[in-house]
Write an enzyme that holds these catalytic residues in place. Structure first.
Site, PDB file in Angstrom:
ATOM      1  N   THR A   7       0.541  -1.508  -0.096  1.00  7.20           N
ATOM      2  CA  THR A   7       0.523   0.007  -0.570  1.00  7.20           C
ATOM      3  C   THR A   7       1.022   1.107   0.479  1.00  7.20           C
ATOM      4  OG1 THR A   7      -2.238   1.128   0.622  1.00  7.20           O
ATOM      5  CG2 THR A   7       0.061   0.318   2.145  1.00  7.20           C
ATOM      6  N   ALA A 162       1.151   5.260  -7.307  1.00  5.67           N
ATOM      7  CA  ALA A 162       0.781   4.478  -8.276  1.00  5.67           C
ATOM      8  C   ALA A 162       0.880   4.019  -9.543  1.00  5.67           C
ATOM      9  CB  ALA A 162      -0.909   4.836  -7.865  1.00  5.67           C
ATOM     10  N   CYS A 165       4.299   2.126  -7.919  1.00  2.00           N
ATOM     11  CA  CYS A 165       4.842   0.813  -7.802  1.00  2.00           C
ATOM     12  C   CYS A 165       3.134   0.133  -7.832  1.00  2.00           C
ATOM     13  CB  CYS A 165       4.323   1.114  -6.271  1.00  2.00           C
ATOM     14  SG  CYS A 165       4.417  -0.354  -5.446  1.00  2.00           S
ATOM     15  N   THR A 168       0.473  -0.179  -5.612  1.00  2.00           N
ATOM     16  CA  THR A 168      -0.510   0.859  -5.493  1.00  2.00           C
ATOM     17  C   THR A 168      -1.201   1.434  -6.312  1.00  2.00           C
ATOM     18  OG1 THR A 168       1.973   1.776  -3.910  1.00  2.00           O
ATOM     19  CG2 THR A 168      -0.691   3.114  -5.298  1.00  2.00           C
TER      20      THR A 168
END
Length: 187
Positions: A7, A162, A165, A168
Site C-alpha cells: 500500500t 500508483a 508501484c 498501489t
C-alpha cells in the site's frame, strides 16, 4: 500461505493543515484482492488521523490497540504511541505483527514501525508502504518547489506512486485536519 502486500500511505503538514492519504489496493501474491480498501481513518472523535501499511489483519489489530491507548491517555498522541510500542515489544502476539502506522493530530506526526519504534519524521512528511519511497520523493519535491496545499501534495504524490508501484492504485482515501498552527515549508 502468501502474505498480503503493499500500500502507500502519505502524510504532509503544511500551513495549518495535516493530511493523511492512502490508496485502496490489497494484494495477495501477484493478485489484486481488493481495490477499494479504506486504510486511512479518523480516530478519537475525529481529532487523530491514522493510516496503515502492511498486513491488513495485523494493521486492524494495531488500530484497535492504538485507539484504546488514545482513549486511555485522553487523546495524547505521543503518549498513546509510546504505550502501544511498550505493549508491542512485550506481547508475543504483537511482536509478530507486520504493519506500520502513520498517525497525526494537531501537534505531531508519528510513524509506529514494525519493530516497535516511534519515529517523528523530519519536516512533517511521512510516507510508508511499498510505494512509500516514490510518494516521499514526489511529496518532498512538491513541498520544496510549489505552493500547493497539503491535500494536493498528498493526492499528487499518491498518484505518482500508483503510476510506479504495482502494489498501489489510484483509489484514494484522504483525510485532513485543520490544526490552527502554521507549519513551515521545507527549505
Amino acid at each position: 500461505m502468501e502474505n498480503f502486500h503493499g500500500t502507500t500511505i502519505v502524510s504532509v503538514r503544511r500551513g495549518d493543515q495535516v493530511v493523511i492519504g492512502g490508496d485502496g489496493q490489497v494484494t495477495l501474491g501477484d493478485t489484486v484482492m481488493k481495490g477499494n480498501a479504506r486504510k486511512v481513518r479518523r480516530l478519537y472523535n475525529g481529532r487523530v488521523l491514522a493510516g496503515f501499511a502492511g498486513a491488513t489483519a495485523d494493521a486492524f489489530t494495531l488500530f484497535e490497540r492504538f485507539e484504546s491507548q488514545l482513549e486511555k491517555h485522553r487523546g495524547n498522541l505521543t503518549k498513546a504511541a509510546v504505550e502501544l510500542v511498550k505493549d508491542w515489544r512485550t506481547d508475543r502476539m504483537l511482536r509478530r505483527l507486520e504493519a506500520l502506522l502513520a498517525i497525526a493530530d494537531d501537534k505531531a506526526s508519528l510513524i509506529i514501525s514494525g519493530n516497535g519504534d516511534v519515529i517523528e519524521p523530519e519536516n512533517g512528511l511521512i510516507a510508508i508502504g511499498s510505494g512509500g519511497p516514490f510518494a516521499q520523493s514526489a511529496a518532498r519535491a512538491l513541498l520544496e518547489n510549489t505552493e500547493l496545499g497539503a491535500r494536493d501534495i498528498v493526492e499528487k504524490s499518491l498518484i505518482i506512486a500508483a503510476d510506479i508501484c504495482i502494489y498501489t492504485n489510484r483509489n484514494l482515501t484522504i483525510e485532513e485536519l485543520e490544526t490552527g498552527r502554521n507549519f513551515p515549508n521545507l527549505a
